[in-house]
Design a protein around this motif. Sequence first.
Motif, short mmCIF file in Angstrom:
data_model
loop_
_atom_site.label_atom_id
_atom_site.label_comp_id
_atom_site.label_asym_id
_atom_site.label_seq_id
_atom_site.Cartn_x
_atom_site.Cartn_y
_atom_site.Cartn_z
N TRP A 1 9.31 13.74 12.77
CA TRP A 1 8.52 14.73 13.50
C TRP A 1 7.67 15.55 12.53
N ILE A 2 8.26 15.92 11.41
CA ILE A 2 7.51 16.71 10.42
C ILE A 2 6.35 15.90 9.88
N ALA A 3 6.58 14.62 9.58
CA ALA A 3 5.51 13.77 9.08
C ALA A 3 4.39 13.63 10.12
N LEU A 4 4.75 13.50 11.37
CA LEU A 4 3.76 13.39 12.44
C LEU A 4 2.94 14.66 12.56
N ILE A 5 3.58 15.82 12.49
CA ILE A 5 2.87 17.10 12.60
C ILE A 5 1.93 17.29 11.41
N VAL A 6 2.40 16.96 10.20
CA VAL A 6 1.55 17.09 9.01
C VAL A 6 0.35 16.16 9.11
N ALA B 1 -3.54 17.42 9.11
CA ALA B 1 -4.50 16.93 8.12
C ALA B 1 -5.72 16.31 8.81
N ALA B 2 -5.49 15.56 9.86
CA ALA B 2 -6.61 14.96 10.60
C ALA B 2 -7.49 16.04 11.22
N ALA B 3 -6.87 17.09 11.76
CA ALA B 3 -7.64 18.19 12.35
C ALA B 3 -8.47 18.91 11.29
N LEU B 4 -7.90 19.14 10.11
CA LEU B 4 -8.64 19.80 9.04
C LEU B 4 -9.83 18.96 8.58
N LEU B 5 -9.62 17.66 8.43
CA LEU B 5 -10.73 16.77 8.05
C LEU B 5 -11.85 16.81 9.08
N TRP B 6 -11.47 16.78 10.33
CA TRP B 6 -12.47 16.80 11.40
C TRP B 6 -13.23 18.12 11.37
N LEU B 7 -12.53 19.25 11.19
CA LEU B 7 -13.19 20.55 11.14
C LEU B 7 -14.11 20.66 9.93
N ARG B 8 -13.66 20.18 8.80
CA ARG B 8 -14.46 20.27 7.58
C ARG B 8 -15.77 19.50 7.73
N HIS B 9 -15.70 18.31 8.32
CA HIS B 9 -16.91 17.50 8.47
C HIS B 9 -17.80 17.99 9.60
N SER B 10 -17.24 18.58 10.62
CA SER B 10 -18.07 19.05 11.73
C SER B 10 -18.71 20.39 11.43
N ASN B 11 -18.14 21.22 10.55
CA ASN B 11 -18.70 22.53 10.21
C ASN B 11 -19.46 22.54 8.90
#
Length: 190
Positions: free
Chosen positions: A30-35, A39-49
């Motif tokens: 579960w911890i690995a899945l949440i991490v 990480a995927a959300a941060l990458l998406w935010l970094r590239h979209s902003n």
Amino acid sequence: MTATTHEDLHSPQLQQDSSVQHKPTSPWMWIALIVAMFAAALLWLRHSNQEDVAPAPVGERMLPAPEQAAVADAAAPAARQTAPATASRKAAPVVRNREARPLASNRMPTYPAAALRSGVQGSVIASLNVDTRGNVANAAIVSRSGERSRDLDRAVLNTVQNWKFQPAMHEGRAVASVVRVPVDFRTEQR
């Protein structure tokens, strides 16, 4: 079909099968899945902003004349005051590419008294090597126009050697750069 008795439910074979079917998921999974999701959300935010900033040119950059810099510095606080309150709540964008910027607290070169009394006028352009911390590592006069005066050259070099800068940025990291600073010495009033 066979009927299951009470004794069959407590047999070791049946207990073993039921434990395999209801084995709980490891907390590490579960911890690995949440991490991974974070990480995927941060990458998406970094590239979209990400701001599309032109890459820093290789070579030197010319600063505006002191009069233009003073007008720009005076206009900056007014622009900040007119910005909506919601803009201040947003996170500052990551600066990926930027040229070195002189700090507003840098003092401008003063007209040398001897040159002023003699009526010596001219323009001097200094080339500054700015390190990754925003300090001037080396300064030299690269161009002059008007009457040749060592006093004007010295006045510019003595002042700009102590200037501080916001360092140039390339790909989000501070880099050394070269900045040219023009200074005009004129006796007439504008």
